[in-house]
Design an enzyme around this catalytic site. Structure first.
Site: not given
Length: 799
Positions: A9, A82, A84, A86, A288, A290, A333
């Site tokens: 991403e 990632d 998750d 999304e 990361y 976020r 993350h």
DNA sequence: CAGTGAGCGAGCTTCCGCTTGACTT
């Protein structure tokens, strides 16, 4: 041509991973989502079982065609977005949009960016989890339906361009409700008693001991009675109790806790923190930024341990694994931590350094031993009563993780109290130097700061690490909420003091209720919140997100189909939308305050076209109503009849000057004097209500004087260039553009030629062209997020 | 840049969540 294409991403991540994998691997980034629901219209086909209409985002077209090209030539495509909801959806959108083939596509995930983790991921690929993708589609479609059906109701019933949504509307509601709690709050007074005792220590040295009464007295009479009882009483130490205590370090940072700490310790706004963290991340200094996870990789645990040993020794090590307790956390993350624990500091701007050090300390401290304390309480009896004073002290026996905080930070006084109590013994008699009963008031609930609002949203499971900062911006951009300060109020309080056998009774004054950089709801924010809460209580409910998250989990588990879940919601929701559109009144937040004593007509307040206003009379009456704007610090919600009546005292004639009337009023830009059709702003120190004619003339003359000195010289055959005195010193203007004059240049010596040189040297014209181009592009794509909108207004202001 | 408080009503606005850039000479 590499055999393998890996898609992640983030481009920073791509860069790092490429180093771990050999020449056979090319790593590219999708830059987040590559496509989304169509911008125009609702982007959902309701006739066709809620079929989402996905479109490649305009700024991703180039990237997608490039990815397509590379993926075609690759033997295997590894989708490494990632792990998750999304991320899974991003993988699926890539699969669909790039027209990948099942047997040459692999889905892989890793939680930490190490060579081992990535190689392990490559060895253990899986398929795209379509149920998880469906949960994301449900999330996306629900948010679109809520946002795009509620917002138009607001355009019709309140004001154009407003917005509503699952996250932002609840965020505003929190602020509105807190404000009302504050308005309704009634402070309760009680008396707190403290004493200073005299004694001597073992060496005969005089010492002082501060102690407090644990209970408070609700009335002055009771406080007074207690002091009278103390007068002449005997005070003895009844017992001394020493207890060990422990303090444990906080877990490493998540997005939300980093934003809170950076606000408290460094004074950064939520968006500032994220921008600085982004730069540190791109420079490879931190992981990361976020994230909702407090987890640290084994690598980080190991290097932290080594660092602590070399810095402080083995006994300061306490390796800990923290568990994420946050509602709805997806843990794709790690926690936010330094990439290299042995780097105590980094190169960069002062802001980057400070934020990095904060992250470093927090991470290291989380892996250090508990601090060991000793808490001592001394109980002191008052003869002839059941009351006992208590003196408390705390000593650090072993500093543990506090070592990291204490070494380099001095803004931490609140966490460590090192007061040491003198050595004393049971039964010892003490002599009171003074005993004070002071009136104290219960505290109003505090207004939210940006960071404390984020904390609250996270607590409720509303919003995600990537949206906290944008949400905070959105509700301010829509003018639902304003960041501002509140001046303190003066308040009297009562102090009773027993000293030298006498009781004195004094009134003292204190400042209370001062607040800085807090979030205040606007009138629009309140009207919109009330309206939405009345008609859409389910959406505005603080548990709505948590409830739909449960639905999404069921979809992810394969227990229900996403279209069924959405259908259930829509069948309930849409009729309310229709009904509200048809049957609700226009919302102006009108409040009738009472009657104007002069005219006997009704006095009311409401939101008008240009903002909140007060109005005497109604439109139904024959005589037209009289209007006055509310002042910036007033609100429809809390203004009183008296305050509203004050507003009608302006505009006010203060006298005449040079045979022309001087009028004082408050305009869009604050209070002003109008004289001979010219406007003169009032300095903040002058009150428009009681300004005199003399003072008004003074202000007029001052401005004339400034005007007179404004023009330093005029240059050029047609006076194209004017050298002027401005607020920030001398400057010159040409063709409506202002130019700086270099430091040390006397503005009176400037020539036409010299100015031309300066114009050429300052690429103002080029900048202007550039930003116009940018604005045009923005208008064309016409889908700028709030953050982008902000930068474009900024660049406009710069010119 | 400065005082407004109306409707013949064009055509526009808006959500949440991922991620960073920013045309050419």
């Amino acid at each position: 041509m590499p055999k393998n294409l890996v898609i992640v991403e983030s481009p920073a991540k791509a860069k790092t991973i490429e180093k771990f994998l050999g020449k056979d691997y090319q790593v590219m980034s999708s830059f987040g989502h590559i496509r989304d629901l169509a911008e125009k219209g609702i982007g959902i086909d309701f006739e066709n079982n809620y079929e989402p209409q996905y479109v490649v985002s305009s700024d991703k077209k180039k990237l997608v065609s490039e990815l397509k090209k590379v993926s075609k030539d690759a033997e295997t495509v590894w989708l490494a977005s990632d792990e998750d909801r999304e991320g899974e959806a991003i993988a699926w959108h890539l699969y669909e949009e790039l027209k990948l083939k099942k047997d040459t596509t692999r889905r892989i995930v890793f939680h930490e960016i190490t060579k081992e983790a990535i190689l392990h991921a490559i060895e253990t690929p899986r398929d795209i989890d379509i149920n998880l993708v469906d949960a994301q589609q449900a999330r996306r479609v629900l948010d679109r339906i809520v946002g795009f059906e509620l917002s138009p109701i607001l355009w019709r019933k309140v004001r154009p361009s407003l917005s509503a949504g699952r996250v932002q509307s609840v965020a505003v509601r929190l602020i509105v409700e807190r404000e009302r709690e504050i308005n309704q709050f009634v402070a309760e007074a009680s008396y707190r008693v403290s004493a200073i005792f005299n004694s001597v220590d073992n060496n005969g040295k005089p010492i002082e001991l501060k102690a407090e009464l644990p209970q408070r007295f609700p009335t002055k009479a009771e406080a007074m009675a207690f002091l009278e009882l103390c007068n002449g009483a005997q005070f003895n130490i009844d017992s001394i109790i020493t207890k060990p205590a422990k303090k444990s370090p906080a877990p490493p940072f998540t997005t939300s806790t980093l934003q809170q700490e950076a606000a408290r310790k460094l004074g950064y706004s939520v968006s500032q923190t994220m921008q600085i963290a982004q730069r540190l991340y791109e420079a490879g200094k931190i992981t990361y930024m976020r994230t909702d996870s407090v987890n640290l990789s084994d690598l980080a645990l190991g290097t932290s341990k080594a660092e602590i040993i070399s810095m402080a020794g083995q006994k300061y090590v306490h390796t800990r694994k923290f568990n994420t307790k946050t509602k709805g956390a997806q843990e794709a993350h790690e926690a936010i931590r330094p990439t290299y624990m042995n780097a105590h500091t980094v190169e960069g701007t002062a802001q980057e350094k400070r934020l990095y050090e904060l992250i470093w300390k927090r991470t290291i401290a989380s892996q250090m031993s508990d601090a060991e304390l000793e808490k001592t309480s001394i109980y002191i009896t008052v003869s002839g009563s059941k009351y006992q004073f208590i003196a408390t002290g705390e000593v650090i026996v072993f500093d543990g993780f506090l070592k990291v905080y204490m070494e380099s930070s001095d803004d931490e006084q609140d966490t460590v109290d090192e007061s040491l109590l003198p050595a004393m013994k049971n039964g010892e008699e003490l002599y009171p130097m003074e005993i004070v009963a002071q009136e104290r008031f219960s505290q109003k609930p505090p207004r939210y700061t940006e960071a404390s609002l984020v904390r609250k949203l996270e607590e409720l499971g509303i919003g995600r690490p990537s949206t906290y900062a944008p949400t905070i911006s959105t509700i301010q951009n829509r003018l639902y909420v304003e960041k501002g300060d509140r001046q303190p109020d003066k308040r009297d309080f009562n102090v009773l003091k027993l000293k030298g056998g006498k009781i004195t009774d004094q009134i003292k004054a204190e400042n209370t209720g001062a607040e800085k950089s807090k979030l205040f709801p606007t009138d629009i924010g309140m009207v919109v919140t009330d309206f939405l809460t009345e008609y859409f209580p389910e959406i505005l409910n603080y548990n709505f997100t948590a409830d739909v998250e449960k639905e999404f989990d069921s979809i992810a588990d394969g227990d229900i189909k996403w279209r069924v879940a959405i259908d259930k919601f829509y069948k309930k929701f849409h009729p309310i939308v229709e009904d509200t559109m048809k049957n609700s009144e226009r919302q102006v937040g009108e409040r009738i305050l009472g009657v104007d004593p002069k005219s006997g007509r009704q006095l009311s307040v409401k939101i008008g076209k240009y903002g909140p206003l007060a109005q005497i009379g109604t439109v139904e009456e024959e005589e037209k109503p009289v209007f006055a704007s509310l002042r910036r610090d007033q609100s429809i919600e809390s203004i009183t009849l008296e305050e509203a009546l004050e507003l009608f005292k302006l505009p006010r004639q203060v006298g005449e000057y040079e045979d022309k009337v001087m009028t004082v009023a408050i305009g869009r830009f604050g209070p002003y004097i109008r004289h001979d059709n010219t406007f003169y702003s009032l300095p903040k120190t002058d009150d428009p209500m009681d300004i005199t004619a003399e003072r008004a003339i003074e202000i007029i003359e001052e401005k004339r004087e400034v005007e007179k000195n404004r023009i330093i010289q005029t240059l050029g055959d047609n006076s194209e260039i004017q050298v002027l005195n401005g607020r920030f010193g001398p400057y010159f203007t040409c063709d409506k553009v202002n130019y700086k004059i270099p430091k040390g240049t006397d503005p009176t010596t400037l020539t036409f030629e010299k100015c031309q040189e300066l114009i050429a040297a300052q690429p103002e014209a080029a900048n202007k062209k550039k930003s116009f181009g940018r604005k045009a592009a923005a208008a064309k794509t016409d889908k700028k997020t709030s953050a982008k909108g902000k930068t474009s207004t900024k660049s406009k202001a710069k010119k």
